[in-house]
Design an enzyme around this catalytic site. Structure first.
Site, PDB file in Angstrom:
ATOM      1  N   LYS A 142      38.193 -37.612 -25.006  1.00 31.17           N
ATOM      2  CA  LYS A 142      39.492 -36.966 -24.794  1.00 31.17           C
ATOM      3  C   LYS A 142      40.649 -37.801 -25.344  1.00 31.17           C
ATOM      4  CE  LYS A 142      40.757 -38.800 -20.276  1.00 31.17           C
ATOM      5  NZ  LYS A 142      41.930 -39.541 -20.771  1.00 31.17           N
ATOM      6  N   THR A 143      40.594 -39.110 -25.181  1.00 32.89           N
ATOM      7  CA  THR A 143      41.681 -39.954 -25.680  1.00 32.89           C
ATOM      8  C   THR A 143      41.778 -39.859 -27.202  1.00 32.89           C
ATOM      9  OG1 THR A 143      41.352 -41.494 -23.836  1.00 32.89           O
ATOM     10  CG2 THR A 143      42.616 -42.289 -25.722  1.00 32.89           C
ATOM     11  N   ASP A 157      48.333 -36.498 -20.289  1.00 38.86           N
ATOM     12  CA  ASP A 157      46.968 -37.012 -20.146  1.00 38.86           C
ATOM     13  C   ASP A 157      46.613 -37.092 -18.661  1.00 38.86           C
ATOM     14  OD1 ASP A 157      44.502 -38.017 -20.845  1.00 38.86           O
ATOM     15  OD2 ASP A 157      45.210 -40.055 -21.214  1.00 38.86           O
ATOM     16  N   GLU A 158      45.304 -37.039 -18.359  1.00 43.84           N
ATOM     17  CA  GLU A 158      44.819 -37.116 -16.974  1.00 43.84           C
ATOM     18  C   GLU A 158      45.569 -36.115 -16.086  1.00 43.84           C
ATOM     19  OE1 GLU A 158      42.222 -38.656 -16.362  1.00 43.84           O
ATOM     20  OE2 GLU A 158      42.033 -40.436 -17.618  1.00 43.84           O
ATOM     21  N   GLN A 197      36.917 -34.713 -12.242  1.00 40.34           N
ATOM     22  CA  GLN A 197      37.265 -36.113 -12.009  1.00 40.34           C
ATOM     23  C   GLN A 197      38.593 -36.254 -11.263  1.00 40.34           C
ATOM     24  OE1 GLN A 197      36.196 -38.986 -15.234  1.00 40.34           O
ATOM     25  NE2 GLN A 197      35.832 -37.151 -16.456  1.00 40.34           N
ATOM     26  N   ARG A 255      29.949 -43.104 -15.223  1.00 39.64           N
ATOM     27  CA  ARG A 255      30.381 -44.383 -15.808  1.00 39.64           C
ATOM     28  C   ARG A 255      29.230 -45.040 -16.568  1.00 39.64           C
ATOM     29  NH1 ARG A 255      34.534 -42.930 -16.624  1.00 39.64           N
ATOM     30  NH2 ARG A 255      33.686 -41.005 -15.794  1.00 39.64           N
TER      31      ARG A 255
END
Length: 777
Positions: A33-34, A224-225, A255, A610
Site C-alpha cells: 500500500k505504501t 494513509d491508514e 487492521q 507480521r
C-alpha cells in the site's frame, strides 16, 4: 525517470493511475500500500498536478519522511512542495497561518502531555478538589476523549448524560475542570495536541471563507491508514475534499485496532455512503508471507461481521505449518520460545533481527527477557522500556533494596517521597548534607532525624523511618522474598496509588507491579532456589539488569519484543505470538460486546500477518496473577485458525538448554483440544506419550502435580460430559478447578459460555467449546 508503473500488478496500477474523483484503496496486509500511495502522488505530479495542491496525511513523521523521499526519487525536488505530514503537523501549520480568527497569535505554544497534566494539577488545587480523586491522568484522558469527538467544554457542561456519567464515576467536577482547562490554555496562548484537531474543526465550522480557501487550495487529498482515523480527523478531510471530491483513502478494515485511542472503524466502513461515486480498488495480493500464513489469517478474519470482503492471496511458497507451543507455565513459555529462537539461529544461520516476540500486554515481556538473557540473545523492547527499567518496577525494587541495605542512597532518594509524603527536595538535600557532615550513613540521619534536622519535615520522615523498620522486622523473622515484597507493595501505598489510576497507562503500571510480584512468587516457589530470601532475589535481578543492554555499542542485531499494537506496519521473518490464553488474548475486558471481540480478532489478524516465513503460537496452562498460580484456558483464537495450517510443538525440560527438545507433529483441532484440556497425572520428572489422530506419538510436557483444591486427584481418568444440555443450577466438576455450580449460561451463536462458581477456587467463565466438564447432576 523511474518507470514506476512497470512493476505494479493490475489493481496497484489501477489505484496509481486513477484520475479525478474519490478513491478507496482496500489494502490487505503485505499488499504494497505504501508503494501504491507513493507512486500515485508521483503519477499526479507527472501528469501536471501542482505539488502545492496535494495534501497527503499520515500517522507518523517517519512514514511521511520515507514517502516524500520515495516520491523525490521519481519526480525530483518538486516532491518537497507537497503538503505532507501527520494530521497534527499539517493542521498546526494551518492554525498558525489562521490563528487570529480563533483569537490566538501565530506563535501559540503547543502543550505536550506533561504540560497538560501539570496545568490540570494546578487547576485541581486551585478549585480545592481532592487530587487523589481528580488525578491528572484521569481528567486529561476524559478531556482528550471529548475533544476527539468534537465535544467542547460548553457542550460537555450542557449535556446531562455526561454529567450523569461523571457523577456515577464519582467525578462530578470533570465538566468544570474541562472548562477551566480550556480557559487557561487560551489565556496562555496555548493548544494541546487534541486542540490541533479540535480547533481546526472549529476554524472550518465557524469561518466558511477559511474552509473555502483550503478546499480550493487542495485539489487532491490523500489519507494513509484511514482505518485509524477518529471522528475529528475524518470530518476535517471530508470537508477539505468537498469541492473537488478528489479524496483517496488507503487502509484495511481488518487492521483497525486502535479504538482505545479514538479510532472509528465506521469511517472506512461508511466511506461509500459519504462518497457514493467512489471507486474501490482492492489490493489482495500479499507479497510478504507464505501461503500457509496468509490462509491462516484469512480463516480467522472471516469470522468478523463488520468488514469488507476480500480474497487476500499470495504466490509465495507454501511454507511450513504454524507451530502451536503449549507450556506448563508462563516461565516455561519464555524458556521454550527463547530456546526455539536459539535453535532456529543455529540451524538456519539467521540473525536476531529475523525474530519478533509479540504479546498483548507489556507486562508479559518479563519471562521472555529473562529467558533470552540466559541464552545470551540480545533483544530490544519496542514501545516500552525493558521490564525491570520501568518506573513502577524500579520504584518497588528501590523499596526492597533499601530494606536490605540502608546504605543504598540512590534507593533512598527514589522512595523517600513515594508515594507523596510532603517531603521536598530541600529536605532530602539537608539529609544528604547532614549525613556527609557527620560522616554517618543516610539511615542514621533518617532513623534519628530530630538529632540532625530541625523543622516541620521531621514528622513525615519519622513516619517513613517507622515504616522501613516494620519492613525490616519481616526480614529478621525470616520471611521469604514474596511475603516481604507483597507486604511492602501494599503497606508502602504503591499498589493503592496505581490501582486508583483507572487510565490505560495506570492499569498497565498496576499490571506491571503485579507481574513483578508474580516473578518473585515464582522465584520462591521454584524448588531449584534453595535461598528464598529477598536478598537472594535482588541479587538475581541485579545480575539481569546490569547486563549490557545498551544500543550504544552499535549492535542493532537484536530480537524484537513488542506489543501487537506496536507491531502494525512491521514485518519479520519469524514471529512468535505468545500468551494465547482466554482472558489475556482476547482480553477479558473485550468480551462484553461483539464490536470489542471483533477488534481483538483484528488484532490477532495483525499479529499473524507480521510473519514472512515462520509463525509460532504459544500459550501457558498456568500463569501467576495477583501472586496466585491460576490455571489457564487456551485462547478461542487458536480454535478459529483453520486446523489444516497448525501443528503441535511439544517441549520437554530435563536439565539444561541442550535438554530442550521440539517434537513436532501434524495435528487436527481435536488433537489440540485433547492436549489443551488434559490434566497430567504424570509424576514429576517423567514423560507421558500422547497419540494424535494421525497416530504419531510425542512426549508430553511434564507438569506440576495436580492441585489439591478440590480438583480431581484420583488415578482414574477424568471423563467429560456432553455439555450441550448444560443448564443453570447444574453441579459440575472440572479437572483443575474442582466442583462447582453453574450460575449463568451465556449463548452467543456458536459461542457458549458458562459462569461457574467453584467451591474452592471461586467464579470462573469457561468456553464450553473446549472446557472439560463432568455434569454431576
Amino acid at each position: 525517470m523511474i518507470d514506476y508503473l512497470s512493476g505494479l500488478n493490475e489493481p496497484q496500477a489501477q489505484a496509481v493511475t486513477h484520475g479525478p474523483g474519490p478513491l478507496m484503496i482496500i489494502a490487505g496486509a503485505g499488499s504494497g500500500k505504501t508503494r501504491v500511495l507513493t507512486f500515485r502522488i508521483a503519477h499526479l505530479i507527472e501528469n501536471g498536478v501542482d505539488p502545492f495542491r496535494i495534501l497527503s496525511l499520515t500517522f507518523t513523521n517517519k512514514a511521511a519522511g520515507e514517502m516524500r523521499a520515495r516520491i523525490e526519487k521519481v519526480v525530483g525536488y518538486e516532491a518537497r512542495n507537497i503538503w505532507m505530514g501527520t494530521f497534527h503537523a499539517v493542521f498546526a501549520k494551518i492554525l498558525r497561518i489562521e490563528a487570529r480568527f480563533l483569537g490566538y497569535t501565530s506563535d501559540f505554544s503547543i502543550y505536550d502531555t506533561d504540560d497538560s497534566k501539570s496545568l490540570i494539577k494546578s487547576i485541581v488545587k486551585e478549585l480545592n478538589l481532592d487530587d487523589k480523586t481528580y488525578k491528572a491522568n484521569v481528567v486529561f484522558n476524559r478531556i482528550s476523549g471529548a475533544k476527539n469527538n468534537l465535544i467542547s467544554a460548553d457542550d460537555y457542561l450542557a449535556n446531562p448524560l455526561f454529567r450523569a456519567d461523571d457523577e456515577a464515576a464519582k467525578l462530578p467536577e470533570i465538566g468544570r475542570l474541562y472548562k477551566a482547562y480550556t480557559t487557561r490554555c487560551f489565556q496562555a496562548n496555548a493548544m494541546d495536541f487534541d486542540d490541533l484537531l479540535f480547533n481546526t474543526n472549529v476554524l472550518f465550522r465557524d469561518f466558511p471563507e477559511i474552509l473555502n480557501k483550503y478546499q480550493h487550495k487542495f485539489q487532491y487529498v490523500m489519507v494513509d491508514e484511514f482505518q485509524d482515523t477518529n471522528v475529528a480527523q475524518y470530518l476535517i478531510t471530508k470537508k477539505l475534499s468537498a469541492v473537488h471530491r478528489n479524496i483517496a483513502v488507503v487502509g484495511d478494515d481488518a487492521q483497525s485496532i486502535y479504538a482505545f485511542r479514538g479510532a472509528n472503524i465506521q469511517n472506512i466502513l461508511n466511506f461509500e455512503r459519504d462518497f457514493p461515486e467512489v471507486r474501490v480498488v482492492k489490493l489482495e495480493q500479499n507479497y510478504r508471507s507464505t501461503q500457509t500464513i496468509v490462509n491462516a489469517a484469512n480463516s480467522v478474519i472471516a469470522r468478523n461481521k463488520a468488514q469488507f470482503k476480500k480474497n487476500v492471496f499470495t504466490t509465495n511458497e507454501e511454507g511450513g505449518l504454524i507451530d502451536v507451543v503449549k507450556a506448563s507455565s508462563d516461565n516455561e513459555e519464555g524458556r521454550l520460545i527463547a530456546t526455539a529462537i536459539f535453535e532456529e539461529k543455529v540451524n538456519k544461520g539467521l540473525r536476531n533481527t529475523d525474530f519478533a516476540i509479540l504479546y498483548r500486554t507489556n507486562a508479559q515481556s518479563r519471562a521472555f527477557e529473562e529467558a533470552l538473557r540466559r541464552l545470551n540473545i540480545k533483544y530490544r523492547i519496542i514501545g516500552g522500556l525493558s521490564f525491570y527499567q520501568r518506573k513502577e518496577i524500579k520504584d518497588l525494587l528501590a523499596y526492597l533494596r533499601f530494606i536490605v541495605n540502608q546504605n543504598d542512597e540512590e534507593a533512598f532518594k527514589r522512595i523517600i517521597n513515594l508515594p507523596k509524603r510532603g517531603i521536598g527536595d530541600t529536605t532530602v538535600a539537608k539529609i544528604s548534607v547532614s549525613a556527609a557532615e557527620h560522616r554517618v550513613p543516610i539511615w542514621e540521619v533518617v532513623s534519628n532525624i530530630s538529632r540532625y534536622v530541625a523543622g516541620r519535615a521531621t514528622l513525615p520522615i519519622e513516619s517513613f523511618a517507622t515504616l522501613i523498620k516494620s519492613f525490616k522486622i519481616l526480614l529478621e523473622e525470616g520471611k521469604d522474598a514474596y511475603a516481604v515484597a507483597s507486604h511492602v507493595a501494599k503497606a508502602s501505598g504503591i499498589l493503592r496509588e496505581l490501582y486508583e489510576d483507572k487510565t490505560v497507562e495506570g492499569l498497565s503500571r498496576y499490571e506491571n507491579v503485579q507481574e513483578l510480584l508474580n516473578a518473585i512468587k515464582e522465584f520462591v516457589d521454584n524448588p531449584d532456589n534453595e535461598d528464598k530470601t529477598l536478598s537472594s532475589f535482588l541479587q538475581t535481578v541485579s545480575l539481569l539488569t546490569t547486563a549490557d543492554e545498551s544500543d550504544d555499542d552499535g549492535d542493532t542485531d537484536r530480537v524484537t519484543l513488542m506489543t501487537i499494537h506496536g507491531a502494525k506496519g512491521l514485518e519479520f521473518k519469524n514471529v512468535y505470538v505468545v500468551g494465547l490464553e482466554e482472558g489475556l488474548f482476547p482480553s477479558q475486558m473485550m468480551l462484553e460486546k461483539r464490536e470489542d471481540l471483533e477488534e481483538e480478532r483484528r488484532l490477532f489478524y495483525v499479529a499473524i500477518t507480521r510473519a514472512e516465513t515462520k509463525l509460532t503460537f504459544s500459550y501457558a496452562e498456568s500463569r501467576y496473577n495477583w501472586g496466585r498460580l491460576n490455571m489457564c484456558e487456551p485462547s478461542r483464537f487458536l480454535f478459529e485458525v483453520d486446523q489444516r495450517f497448525l501443528m503441535m510443538t511439544k517441549g520437554r525440560r530435563s536439565g539444561g538448554m541442550d535438554d530442550y527438545r521440539n517434537n513436532a507433529e501434524p495435528s487436527s483441532m481435536n488433537f489440540i483440544r485433547q492436549i489443551a484440556n488434559r490434566t497430567s497425572q504424570t509424576p514429576k520428572g517423567t514423560t507421558e506419550t500422547v497419540k494424535s489422530s494421525a497416530g504419531v506419538s510425542s512426549p508430553k510436557v511434564p507438569t506440576p502435580p495436580p492441585p489439591t483444591n478440590g480438583a480431581n486427584t484420583s488415578s482414574e481418568p477424568f471423563v467429560a460430559s456432553d455439555t450441550s444440555t448444560l443448564e443453570e443450577g447444574n453441579r459440575v466438576e472440572h479437572p483443575k478447578f474442582g466442583k462447582g455450580t453453574v450460575k449463568k449460561m451465556d449463548v452467543n451463536g456458536t459461542d457458549r459460555k458458562a459462569i461457574i462458581h467453584f467451591d474452592t477456587t471461586g467464579e470462573k467463565t469457561l468456553l464450553l467449546s473446549f472446557a472439560k466438564l463432568r455434569i454431576l447432576r
